[in-house]
Scaffold this motif. Sequence first.
Motif, mmCIF file in Angstrom:
data_model
loop_
_atom_site.group_PDB
_atom_site.id
_atom_site.type_symbol
_atom_site.label_atom_id
_atom_site.label_comp_id
_atom_site.label_asym_id
_atom_site.label_seq_id
_atom_site.Cartn_x
_atom_site.Cartn_y
_atom_site.Cartn_z
ATOM 1 N N GLU A 1 0.827 -1.212 0.000
ATOM 2 C CA GLU A 1 0.000 0.000 0.000
ATOM 3 C C GLU A 1 0.858 1.257 0.000
ATOM 4 N N LYS A 2 1.939 1.243 0.764
ATOM 5 C CA LYS A 2 2.840 2.393 0.831
ATOM 6 C C LYS A 2 3.577 2.577 -0.493
ATOM 7 N N ILE B 1 3.520 5.933 -2.835
ATOM 8 C CA ILE B 1 4.721 6.607 -3.355
ATOM 9 C C ILE B 1 4.619 6.733 -4.872
ATOM 10 N N TYR B 2 4.190 5.673 -5.526
ATOM 11 C CA TYR B 2 4.061 5.692 -6.983
ATOM 12 C C TYR B 2 3.188 6.859 -7.453
ATOM 13 N N TRP B 3 2.020 7.021 -6.833
ATOM 14 C CA TRP B 3 1.123 8.103 -7.266
ATOM 15 C C TRP B 3 1.801 9.465 -7.155
ATOM 16 N N GLN B 4 2.728 9.593 -6.222
ATOM 17 C CA GLN B 4 3.361 10.887 -5.971
ATOM 18 C C GLN B 4 4.588 11.152 -6.839
ATOM 19 N N VAL B 5 4.973 10.204 -7.696
ATOM 20 C CA VAL B 5 6.156 10.423 -8.534
ATOM 21 C C VAL B 5 5.862 10.293 -10.025
ATOM 22 N N ALA B 6 4.623 9.988 -10.385
ATOM 23 C CA ALA B 6 4.242 9.862 -11.792
ATOM 24 C C ALA B 6 3.048 10.770 -12.058
ATOM 25 N N GLN C 1 -4.425 -9.708 -4.610
ATOM 26 C CA GLN C 1 -4.205 -8.800 -3.474
ATOM 27 C C GLN C 1 -3.620 -7.468 -3.961
ATOM 28 N N GLN C 2 -2.585 -7.526 -4.796
ATOM 29 C CA GLN C 2 -2.020 -6.286 -5.337
ATOM 30 C C GLN C 2 -3.058 -5.555 -6.185
ATOM 31 N N ARG C 3 -3.845 -6.279 -6.971
ATOM 32 C CA ARG C 3 -4.868 -5.639 -7.796
ATOM 33 C C ARG C 3 -5.874 -4.881 -6.927
ATOM 34 N N ALA D 1 -8.171 0.122 -5.285
ATOM 35 C CA ALA D 1 -8.714 0.945 -4.197
ATOM 36 C C ALA D 1 -7.959 2.267 -4.100
ATOM 37 N N SER D 2 -6.664 2.205 -4.271
ATOM 38 C CA SER D 2 -5.852 3.413 -4.213
ATOM 39 C C SER D 2 -6.192 4.357 -5.368
ATOM 40 N N LYS D 3 -6.389 3.810 -6.550
ATOM 41 C CA LYS D 3 -6.750 4.627 -7.710
ATOM 42 C C LYS D 3 -8.115 5.281 -7.483
ATOM 43 N N LYS D 4 -9.069 4.526 -6.967
ATOM 44 C CA LYS D 4 -10.403 5.097 -6.678
ATOM 45 C C LYS D 4 -10.298 6.225 -5.660
#
Length: 171
Positions: free
Chosen positions: A67-68, A72-77, A103-105, A110-113
């Motif tokens: 999750e972390k 981080i990914y959302w904050q660098v792309a 699980q990753q999906r 959820a993070s994208k939503k």
Amino acid sequence: METAIFAGGCFWCMVKPFDTQPGIEKVVSGYTGGHVPNPTYEQVCSHTTGHTEAVQITFDPVIMPYEKLVSIYWQVADPTDAMGQFQDRGDNYRPVIFVKDEQQRKIAEASKKALIASGRFDKPIVTQIEAVKPFYPAEAAHQDFYKKQPERFAMEEAAGRAAFIKKHWDE
């Protein structure tokens, strides 16, 4: 240890944000999502292999949960640009979260939503979430680029990425 694969433009700029975090064993620049085995950088840049530049992260999920990593990914792309990132244009620079299991999906979706619901961006979130495909490490010259060529890395980072991150993520 587990692995995660993220694509967010030039892989040179995707290593440092993860490499400097606790619980990360290694970050490898490479290519994934295409149809040619063991592609070269030149082949991927020709837009004929279907590959995307990405990073494969080996991490300890106890210290650095998936999750972390996604956060981080959302904050660098740039999740609003489907055909490139900043100065890098083309399908080989598209933003993708490659998931290895259900699980990753679930975590990625959820993070994208949550990101969409946040209203942080004024354009649609177009980052794709796709199943992992074979990952091929890039040539040695592309590994740990930010350490090997800090001046050139700084120029790459300054070419839009740093300003974008500051605008959307600095609180």
